[in-house]
Design an enzyme around this catalytic site. Structure first.
Site, PDB file in Angstrom:
ATOM      1  N   THR A 103       0.868  -1.176   0.000  1.00  0.00           N
ATOM      2  CA  THR A 103       0.000   0.000   0.000  1.00  0.00           C
ATOM      3  C   THR A 103       0.900   1.220   0.000  1.00  0.00           C
ATOM      4  O   THR A 103       1.609   1.483   0.974  1.00  0.00           O
ATOM      5  CB  THR A 103      -0.924   0.011   1.225  1.00  0.00           C
ATOM      6  OG1 THR A 103      -1.761  -1.147   1.176  1.00  0.00           O
ATOM      7  CG2 THR A 103      -1.790   1.252   1.237  1.00  0.00           C
ATOM      8  N   LYS A 178      -7.162   1.380  -3.057  1.00  0.00           N
ATOM      9  CA  LYS A 178      -6.785   0.979  -1.697  1.00  0.00           C
ATOM     10  C   LYS A 178      -6.997   2.130  -0.714  1.00  0.00           C
ATOM     11  O   LYS A 178      -7.356   1.907   0.451  1.00  0.00           O
ATOM     12  CB  LYS A 178      -5.336   0.507  -1.664  1.00  0.00           C
ATOM     13  CG  LYS A 178      -4.871  -0.005  -0.286  1.00  0.00           C
ATOM     14  CD  LYS A 178      -5.669  -1.220   0.192  1.00  0.00           C
ATOM     15  CE  LYS A 178      -5.282  -1.638   1.614  1.00  0.00           C
ATOM     16  NZ  LYS A 178      -3.965  -2.253   1.694  1.00  0.00           N
ATOM     17  N   LYS A 246       0.423   5.103   8.368  1.00  0.00           N
ATOM     18  CA  LYS A 246       1.034   5.459   7.080  1.00  0.00           C
ATOM     19  C   LYS A 246      -0.016   5.580   5.990  1.00  0.00           C
ATOM     20  O   LYS A 246      -0.032   6.543   5.221  1.00  0.00           O
ATOM     21  CB  LYS A 246       2.088   4.415   6.720  1.00  0.00           C
ATOM     22  CG  LYS A 246       2.716   4.572   5.339  1.00  0.00           C
ATOM     23  CD  LYS A 246       2.083   3.653   4.288  1.00  0.00           C
ATOM     24  CE  LYS A 246       2.313   2.181   4.614  1.00  0.00           C
ATOM     25  NZ  LYS A 246       1.755   1.290   3.557  1.00  0.00           N
TER      26      LYS A 246
END
Length: 306
Positions: A103, A178, A246
């Site tokens: 990701t 995502k 993150k």
């Protein structure tokens, strides 16, 4: 290129909580696999199962037709792909395919795609959702950006790892999808934790509560899969808190670039920052319930301390 276990050489970089299982499925299906990980010990079980170890991302690319990567942060992706001397683009052969399942940032996926195109190399950005259980059970959702032809070529490998495999569009589209996924999860996790804390304060049996609400309109993957872990006091990572922070940072950065206001996500990010501040950054995302329970002075069952 036709991908076949007896002919196609697979490379794999990143053998953490999810990557090890995902790579293992390809190995078990008969592919020859060359593997690299920053910490070699995390790849030893794959080596014992037949994978070949090499010492750099460049070596993986030199010895592979298709390479998959799943690492921690965008800066790791940049180094693995773009480092001038040891990166994969320095060693990839013409017509090779490089697939990043980390990701990461949509803009980085586009940058890698463009630089690879100049070398006659194809790339896909293919982040996944489903956590450690999805990786083990081959039920991941895989969202893919890049050329449709490249996607179709690699699909037989994706089918060894996931159940829902969708081509989302051009380079970066997998990463943008995502980000949608992580936004949904972030606010949903706050709701799951608050609801279970409410049930605890009300004196309800949490497992009985789950039996009622888990299959109704309030049901979700997080409630069904992480709710039982919270109740059992199991906060080991299926997905690390620090990695989720993150991801939320990437979404918030992208949303600012697109002129979007996302107050719900900003709140979830703030709450997860408090989890990190309590030293639980290496725990699973379900550890949020401990931080929220503490705010309400609720003693969480089956655990003595965060």
């Amino acid at each position: 290129m036709n991908i076949e276990p007896n002919k196609t050489r697979i490379g794999w970089i990143g053998t953490g909580v999810m990557g090890k299982s995902m790579c293992g499925h390809l190995l078990q299906s008969g592919f020859s696999v060359t593997v690299y990980n920053r910490t070699r010990s995390k790849a030893e079980s794959l080596v014992r199962s037949g994978a070949r170890w090499v010492d750099s991302p460049r070596q993986v690319a030199e010895e592979s037709d298709v390479v998959f990567t799943i690492v921690s942060y965008p800066e790791d992706v940049r180094k693995i792909y773009l480092c001038k001397n040891s990166g994969m683009l320095a060693g990839a052969k013409e017509k090779a395919i490089l697939v990043d399942m980390t990701t990461s940032e949509p803009s980085l996926a586009i940058e890698i795609y463009n630089k690879a195109q100049q070398l006659g190399v194809s790339t896909l950005d293919a982040p996944v959702s489903g956590g450690d259980s999805g990786a083990r059970n081959q039920t991941l959702s895989i969202m893919v950006g890049g050329a449709k032809e490249t996607f179709e070529t690699v699909k037989p490998c994706f089918e060894q790892m996931g159940k829902t495999i969708v081509h989302q569009g051009g380079a970066g589209a997998g990463q943008h999808t995502k980000m949608v996924n992580q936004t949904l999860i972030a606010s949903g996790m706050v709701g799951v934790c608050e609801a279970l804390i409410y049930a605890t304060r009300a004196g309800l049996d949490l497992e009985t509560v789950l039996a009622s609400v888990g299959s109704g309109a309030a049901g979700s993957w997080s409630l069904s899969n992480l709710g039982p872990r919270m109740i059992a006091g199991d906060f080991e990572p299926g997905f690390y808190v620090e990695h989720f922070i993150k991801d939320m940072g990437i979404v918030l950065s992208e949303s600012r670039r697109m002129g979007l206001s996302m107050p719900g996500l900003a709140l979830a990010d703030q709450l997860y920052q408090s989890v990190k501040a309590k030293g639980m950054h290496k725990k699973g995302t379900q550890a949020l319930v401990l931080a929220l329970a503490e705010l309400s002075a609720v003693d969480w069952p089956n655990t003595e301390s965060p």
